[in-house]
Design a protein around this motif. Structure first.
Motif, PDB file in Angstrom:
ATOM      1  N   GLY A 376       0.826  -1.209   0.000  1.00 58.21           N
ATOM      2  CA  GLY A 376       0.000   0.000   0.000  1.00 58.21           C
ATOM      3  C   GLY A 376       0.857   1.254   0.000  1.00 58.21           C
ATOM      4  N   MET A 377       0.301   2.338  -0.547  1.00 57.63           N
ATOM      5  CA  MET A 377       1.064   3.567  -0.721  1.00 57.63           C
ATOM      6  C   MET A 377       1.507   4.180   0.609  1.00 57.63           C
ATOM      7  N   ARG A 378       0.653   4.095   1.615  1.00 56.01           N
ATOM      8  CA  ARG A 378       1.003   4.727   2.894  1.00 56.01           C
ATOM      9  C   ARG A 378       2.233   4.077   3.530  1.00 56.01           C
ATOM     10  N   TRP A 379       2.447   2.792   3.245  1.00 53.31           N
ATOM     11  CA  TRP A 379       3.615   2.116   3.812  1.00 53.31           C
ATOM     12  C   TRP A 379       4.930   2.616   3.226  1.00 53.31           C
ATOM     13  N   VAL A 380       4.882   3.200   2.037  1.00 53.81           N
ATOM     14  CA  VAL A 380       6.105   3.775   1.464  1.00 53.81           C
ATOM     15  C   VAL A 380       6.585   4.931   2.335  1.00 53.81           C
ATOM     16  N   PHE A 381       5.650   5.779   2.768  1.00 54.43           N
ATOM     17  CA  PHE A 381       6.018   6.909   3.639  1.00 54.43           C
ATOM     18  C   PHE A 381       6.522   6.423   4.990  1.00 54.43           C
ATOM     19  N   LEU A 382       5.892   5.387   5.531  1.00 54.26           N
ATOM     20  CA  LEU A 382       6.313   4.880   6.831  1.00 54.26           C
ATOM     21  C   LEU A 382       7.685   4.212   6.760  1.00 54.26           C
TER      22      LEU A 382
END
Length: 404
Positions: A376-382
């Motif tokens: 998921g895209m949000r995991w890239v930021f995390l």
């Protein structure tokens, strides 16, 4: 008369900085202006399958960074031996030729090979960084490198915008020809206006030193190695996010998707432009290590809310704030390396730093796409938060006790 004026290596540093900023800006614009229309050019060259268009676009874009990463230490070493101005002349003339030839490509293989050639012959921005770092008074190096970094980031900001405007007006191929012509102006400015102090004849001791490993010439290699790692991870982290921004905005149901994606990407570059020279000036006063640690910590902290946004405008604001933090990093990294290596190998060591950045630019998009596609895209930021926070901790613990 000031001490700076008495030092022949630093006498022309302001004019050199002006030429280098202009040259770095124009070459970065030329390298990035193809981003908006690269898939269209790939299709024009005969690739019709949509998946293949995406694949070849990525290969063509990354080819330049790959060849640049392999050759940056070589150009740095030759610059140490034969002069940095000569390397900038080579890079600007080589880029002018390569960009013009890209406009003559007839198939996808020629495009990829010419993009490899552009990375092989280019490297003006990295060469300009070496020249400015080595021929600017040490007390002004952070500010000067910050100004140069602003020029580089301005090129990254203006390139895609220009690339979106010119092809409809003059065609894709003519856009490359124009870019080659502008870089030729950079070549002339570098040849006629740049002033490098004449290099003294090489002594027997210097020739013997060339046979000694550069690492054995360092009193303390730890700060230099740390900065190599930080530079690579920084570009890896930055480029892991850029390719997924458009898809992330789709998940946020953004209106005018391409416009909003451009705003998000431009916001980061704009923040860096505004902060680079100011943070460099502050670093000259309070210490480059402190600024690197603070900027990494601030950038890491800003990544968490980016993973939690619910509106596109929130992402624009957060990316701008992150750009403010990122603007001080590369100039300070270059200054730390410059202050911890002998003059005779400064170009080579800064070349290694450039290579680590290019490697990050090649691997970052691949990793970001993998994590975003599977988790998921949000995991890239995390995941990027973890990397940046780790880098901040490393610089905090590895800072030499004698460093300001």
């Amino acid at each position: 008369m000031s001490t700076e004026a008495d030092n022949p290596a630093e006498r022309h540093w302001q004019r050199n900085l002006t030429v280098c900023v202009f040259g770095a800006f124009t070459t970065i614009v030329a390298m990035t202006l193809l981003l908006p229309f690269l898939p269209l050019y790939v299709e024009h060259l005969g690739v019709t399958d949509p998946a293949a268009v995406v694949q070849w676009s990525g290969i063509a874009f990354g080819a330049t960074f790959l060849s640049a990463a392999l050759t940056a230490p070589l150009w740095g070493r030759l610059g140490d031996r034969y002069g940095r101005k000569l390397m900038l002349i080579r890079a600007s003339l080589g880029m002018a030729i390569a960009m013009s030839l890209i406009g003559l490509a007839e198939n996808i293989w020629q495009l990829v090979l010419l993009r490899l050639l552009a990375g092989l012959l280019g490297g003006y921005a990295s060469g300009a960084t070496i020249l400015v770092a080595t021929q600017t008074p040490k007390g002004r190096s952070g500010w000067a490198l910050g100004v140069l970094s602003s020029g580089i980031m301005a090129g990254s900001l203006a390139g895609p915008l220009i690339g979106g405007l010119l092809p409809p007006l003059m065609g894709i191929r003519n856009t490359f020809f124009l870019a080659g012509g502008v870089i030729f102006i950079t070549f002339l400015a570098t040849l006629l206006l740049l002033k490098e102090v004449p290099r003294p004849p090489r002594t027997a001791g210097q020739q013997q030193a060339d046979k000694v490993s550069v690492w054995r010439q360092l009193n303390n290699p730890r700060p230099v190695v740390t900065m190599f790692v930080i530079a690579g991870v920084l570009m890896f982290s930055t480029m892991s996010i850029e390719p997924i921004i458009t898809v992330y905005l789709m998940e946020l149901h953004a209106d005018h998707l391409t416009l909003m994606a451009g705003l998000v990407m431009s916001a980061t570059a704009l923040g860096s432009i505004l902060s680079a020279s100011r943070l460099g000036k502050v670093a000259d006063r309070i210490g480059h290590w402190r600024i690197v640690t603070l900027c990494l910590a601030a950038a890491a902290a800003l990544l968490i809310p980016q993973a939690l946004v619910t509106q596109p405008w929130q992402l624009v604001v957060l990316r701008f704030l992150m750009g403010l933090a990122l603007g001080g990093l590369l100039p300070c990294i270059a200054s730390i390396i410059r202050h911890n290596v002998p003059q005779g190998i400064a170009g080579r060591m800064l070349g290694y730093s450039t290579s680590s950045q290019y490697i990050g630019q090649v691997l970052g998009p691949v990793a970001g796409g993998f994590v975003g596609g599977h988790l998921g895209m949000r995991w890239v930021f995390l995941a990027t938060f973890v990397l940046m926070a780790g880098c901040a901790l490393v610089t905090l613990t590895q800072r030499p006790s004698t460093s300001s």
